[in-house]
Design an enzyme around this catalytic site. Structure first.
Site, PDB file in Angstrom:
ATOM      1  N   LYS A 120       0.844  -1.199   0.000  1.00 57.07           N
ATOM      2  CA  LYS A 120       0.000   0.000   0.000  1.00 57.07           C
ATOM      3  C   LYS A 120       0.873   1.239   0.000  1.00 57.07           C
ATOM      4  CE  LYS A 120      -4.024   1.960   2.460  1.00 57.07           C
ATOM      5  NZ  LYS A 120      -4.905   1.834   3.643  1.00 57.07           N
ATOM      6  N   SER A 157      -9.767   1.493   2.517  1.00 60.61           N
ATOM      7  CA  SER A 157      -8.934   2.318   1.653  1.00 60.61           C
ATOM      8  C   SER A 157      -7.829   1.527   0.942  1.00 60.61           C
ATOM      9  CB  SER A 157      -8.297   3.444   2.470  1.00 60.61           C
ATOM     10  OG  SER A 157      -7.413   2.912   3.425  1.00 60.61           O
ATOM     11  N   SER A 159      -9.935  -0.720   6.712  1.00 57.60           N
ATOM     12  CA  SER A 159      -9.325  -0.515   5.394  1.00 57.60           C
ATOM     13  C   SER A 159      -8.589  -1.720   4.810  1.00 57.60           C
ATOM     14  CB  SER A 159      -8.365   0.677   5.440  1.00 57.60           C
ATOM     15  OG  SER A 159      -9.101   1.871   5.454  1.00 57.60           O
TER      16      SER A 159
END
Lengths: 433, 110
Positions: A30, A105, A129
């Site tokens: 990420k 996310s 997330s």
């Protein structure tokens, strides 16, 4: 690449060691997790050119274990979103249905795994997330107990809530990645050494816990986390829970009255912490700086106007508001009370049950653009994931099946440092489906 | 998801003076934006004012939360104060927009 889901912001290779438990595996990281020499944007225009001079502890641990980083995964800007649509680098599409969002996310991380563009991925989970995109994309995501995994090198959004967690195609692969990244780090004072934690097993092998043995396991079913969820989601999740029963688990209804306030408490606390954390982006030490003739304050304000997207501004402003004189007691203090209440509710529940099961997300994946103009609607989708962060607990999202051709995730929550139990239970769900 | 309707209706229909619903006006949004050092465009101010009304109305349900004893299990984490290598000056400055003689250069103070 067969189809472009926009899972990566930057495709770059950081080679792993030749040997190790993850030798030969590829990992998507990420883009709020620092990678030395590879830009780390947090999905924001503010950090579009930011190249970290050091790597996060989790990245070093993965490459030392033999995994090779293949790219930096797309994400909601600074982790603020449930759909990966607030990214300054465009939305990621869901490989299960390219007209729908991958969740967020950590949407790029989950999409990369679902599309076969990486064997593993790292996400970060502040209010769901990792689990949300895992559920929406039909893969496995683990949110570890607060303090199990180092946050050194993770660009902070809401420190008291977030943990880095693995995403993979199977429970065992996700657990094997957790084995590698877990453990104390002198660079993160909030990490715990399991040798010092009562009841925890410092020699735990999470991968070995994925043995599917749920005979005698007690599963709590909290009514509050099923009420209001989409009927199709509830049916799919109930069928997966029935599979657990068929394999020898016992279920019992429980009540967690505090979770009705979890989303409110979560957003107040997360926004308050964000307003403080993101004050560092002033365009002086790093990040893009606006071309301004103004003084210090004006230059900062213009830099932040240009660099931040709407959702980030919204959260900074609401966090500032919730902490400001006259509102601090009304919002922030009450949110901390709610957090303590949620934590106590879970502690009471775990006196009677081993794990707690619910839908990960109360809804099926949104269509692209569906929730973007209605922030409150997006926040409410986090109803089942945020209580876990408030209580600092471990949780996993495992595919429960499909509804209308779309993936549905089952969430299993365990007591503090009870990762092995949730992994074991999740592996049984996986075996059954 | 269904419980959004209540809050949305309140704030949407009554911009004026419902005592229960916190109404946020453009002036208040501008004030908070100034505190947070975020410049906003005029249309952004209007959008935020409406959205903040809905969101704060929803947060107001925190009033129902009972005062709860908070048992924080926090301990200090200490380590010996030993010199370790850190970033070099060049590394620390490598992402700055403007530097001079090994220093960051910021905007003018006034």
């Amino acid at each position: 690449m067969a189809a472009d889901y926009n899972a990566f912001i930057t495709e770059a290779t950081i080679k792993g060691d030749a040997e190790g438990p993850l030798a030969g595996t590829t990992v998507a990281v990420k883009d709020n997790i620092s990678t030395e020499g590879v830009r780390t944007t947090c999905g924001s225009e503010m950090l579009a050119d930011y190249v970290p001079p050091y790597s996060a502890t989790v990245v070093d641990r993965l490459t030392d274990a033999g995994a090779t980083v293949v790219g930096k995964a797309n994400m909601d800007e600074f982790g603020m979103g449930t759909t990966t649509e607030t990214s300054a680098f465009g939305p990621t599409r869901n490989p299960a249905d390219p007209e729908r969002v991958p969740g967020g996310s950590s949407g790029g991380s989950a999409a990369a795994v679902a599309a076969g563009e990486a064997d593993l991925a790292l996400g970060s989970d502040t209010g769901g997330s990792v689990r949300c995109p895992a559920a929406f994309c039909g893969v496995v995501g683990i949110k570890p107990t607060y303090g199990l995994v180092s946050r050194y090198g993770l660009v902070a959004y809401a420190n008291s809530l977030e943990q880095i967690g693995p995403i993979a195609g199977t429970v065992e692969e996700a657990a094997a990645a957790l084995d590698v990244i877990a453990g104390p780090d002198p660079n993160d004072g909030t990490t715990r050494d399991l040798a010092d934690v009562e009841g925890a097993d410092p020699d735990a092998s999470y991968a070995a816990a994925a043995d599917g043995d749920v005979d005698g396991l007690t599963v709590g079913i909290p009514t509050e986390l099923f009420e209001g969820a989409d009927e199709r989601v509830v049916e799919t999740v109930e069928a997966a829970i029935a599979d657990l029963e068929a394999r020898g688990a016992e279920t019992t209804e429980i009540s967690l009255p505090s979770v009705e306030h979890a989303v409110q408490a979560y957003y107040v606390i997360a926004m308050a912490e964000a307003s403080s954390n993101l004050a560092r982006f002033d365009g002086v030490r790093y990040g893009n700086r606006a071309d301004s003739d103004g003084n210090w304050n004006e230059s900062f304000a213009e830099t932040r106007e240009e660099g931040f997207g709407a959702e980030v501004k919204r959260r900074i402003l609401l966090g500032t508001y919730a902490l400001s004189a006259g509102y601090h007691d009304k919002y922030y203090e009450k949110a901390q009370d709610a957090r303590a209440w949620v934590r106590r509710d879970f502690e009471d529940a775990f006196a009677d049950v081993d794990v707690i099961a619910s839908p990960t997300m109360p809804v099926l994946p949104f269509e692209l653009g569906e929730s973007l103009d209605d922030p409150l609607r997006m926040y409410l989708a986090d109803a089942n994931t945020t209580p876990v962060n408030l209580a600092n607990l471990p949780a996993i999202s495992v595919p429960a099946g499909e509804a209308d051709g779309l993936p549905v995730g089952l969430q299993l929550v365990g007591p503090k440092f009870g990762e092995e139990t949730v992994i074991r239970a999740a592996s049984a769900v996986e075996d059954a489906s | 998801m269904s419980d959004t309707s209540e809050s949305t209706d309140d704030a949407g229909e009554d911009e004026g003076g419902d005592a229960d619903a916190p109404v946020v006006d453009a002036e208040e949004v501008r004030h908070v934006a100034e505190l947070a050092r975020v410049r906003l465009a005029d249309d952004e101010v209007e959008t935020f004012a409406a959205q903040f009304g809905d969101i704060l109305d929803y947060f107001a349900a925190l009033d129902e939360v009972p005062e709860t004893e908070r048992e924080e299990e926090l301990v200090n984490v200490m380590r010996p104060d030993e010199v370790e290598s850190g970033l070099t000056q060049a590394e620390a400055l490598s992402n700055a927009e403007e530097t001079e003689d090994g220093y960051f250069v910021g905007p003018k103070v006034s």
